[in-house]
Design a protein around this motif. Sequence first.
Motif, PDB file in Angstrom:
ATOM      1  N   ARG A  71       0.840  -1.206   0.000  1.00 10.07           N
ATOM      2  CA  ARG A  71       0.000   0.000   0.000  1.00 10.07           C
ATOM      3  C   ARG A  71       0.870   1.249   0.000  1.00 10.07           C
ATOM      4  O   ARG A  71       0.585   2.233  -0.673  1.00 10.07           O
ATOM      5  CB  ARG A  71      -0.953  -0.018   1.207  1.00 10.07           C
ATOM      6  N   GLU A  75      -0.543  -4.442  -7.148  1.00 11.86           N
ATOM      7  CA  GLU A  75      -1.966  -4.793  -7.135  1.00 11.86           C
ATOM      8  C   GLU A  75      -2.182  -6.220  -6.627  1.00 11.86           C
ATOM      9  O   GLU A  75      -3.094  -6.470  -5.836  1.00 11.86           O
ATOM     10  CB  GLU A  75      -2.575  -4.620  -8.525  1.00 11.86           C
ATOM     11  N   CYS A 130      -1.469  -6.330  -2.823  1.00 10.88           N
ATOM     12  CA  CYS A 130      -2.586  -5.721  -2.099  1.00 10.88           C
ATOM     13  C   CYS A 130      -3.794  -6.647  -2.088  1.00 10.88           C
ATOM     14  O   CYS A 130      -4.473  -6.780  -1.079  1.00 10.88           O
ATOM     15  CB  CYS A 130      -2.955  -4.354  -2.709  1.00 10.88           C
ATOM     16  N   SER A 131      -4.057  -7.289  -3.206  1.00 19.09           N
ATOM     17  CA  SER A 131      -5.196  -8.203  -3.304  1.00 19.09           C
ATOM     18  C   SER A 131      -5.040  -9.385  -2.344  1.00 19.09           C
ATOM     19  O   SER A 131      -5.964  -9.717  -1.601  1.00 19.09           O
ATOM     20  CB  SER A 131      -5.341  -8.702  -4.744  1.00 19.09           C
ATOM     21  N   LYS A 148      -7.055  -2.376   0.125  1.00 17.47           N
ATOM     22  CA  LYS A 148      -7.570  -1.588  -0.986  1.00 17.47           C
ATOM     23  C   LYS A 148      -6.511  -0.578  -1.405  1.00 17.47           C
ATOM     24  O   LYS A 148      -5.810  -0.011  -0.577  1.00 17.47           O
ATOM     25  CB  LYS A 148      -8.842  -0.862  -0.585  1.00 17.47           C
ATOM     26  N   LEU A 149      -6.441  -0.336  -2.707  1.00 21.53           N
ATOM     27  CA  LEU A 149      -5.484   0.642  -3.205  1.00 21.53           C
ATOM     28  C   LEU A 149      -5.960   2.067  -2.971  1.00 21.53           C
ATOM     29  O   LEU A 149      -5.156   2.972  -2.796  1.00 21.53           O
ATOM     30  CB  LEU A 149      -5.203   0.426  -4.689  1.00 21.53           C
ATOM     31  N   ASN A 150      -7.227   2.320  -2.993  1.00 24.49           N
ATOM     32  CA  ASN A 150      -7.736   3.679  -2.751  1.00 24.49           C
ATOM     33  C   ASN A 150      -8.859   3.671  -1.779  1.00 24.49           C
ATOM     34  O   ASN A 150      -9.603   2.902  -1.558  1.00 24.49           O
ATOM     35  CB  ASN A 150      -8.189   4.329  -4.051  1.00 24.49           C
TER      36      ASN A 150
END
Length: 149
Positions: A109, A138, A141-142, A147-149
Amino acid sequence: MSLDETLRILATVERGGLVLDEQAIERDPDAVLVALGRSFEALSAELAMLQQQDAQSAAAPFDEPSSVVAACAPAIERIEAVLGSLDPIERAIMAIPARTVVGLGVKARHAAYVLSNYWTDVPERLDWDARTVRQLIECACSVAGVKLN
């Protein structure tokens, strides 16, 4: 970066107080990294809000040039203060190795934040290196449920 130095950084930044002791760190090897991640998320959200407010106030019409300076100075000072608080947290996130998937999520993140320009365009328009790094972030994070945002 030593554990004591990292805990000192957390203690000065966390508004609700730091509730990490040696037992918590032994139970969760990424407890410090997760606490840093929480502080990072809170400060980066505050920074985004301040930057948005600053952009809105800059777009507002002013009658006199002195009112522009008066309106911008406090916003810039607050933004600089948040940036100053973010720096040691980001350095600590970079320095502490992740030991779990959750810790990896904190680091991913943070990497997404630092490389936010990788998300301003569709992946197909990025060069190969940027696309590879974006996809790795990505995926991390997954897997970590971040969450990215």
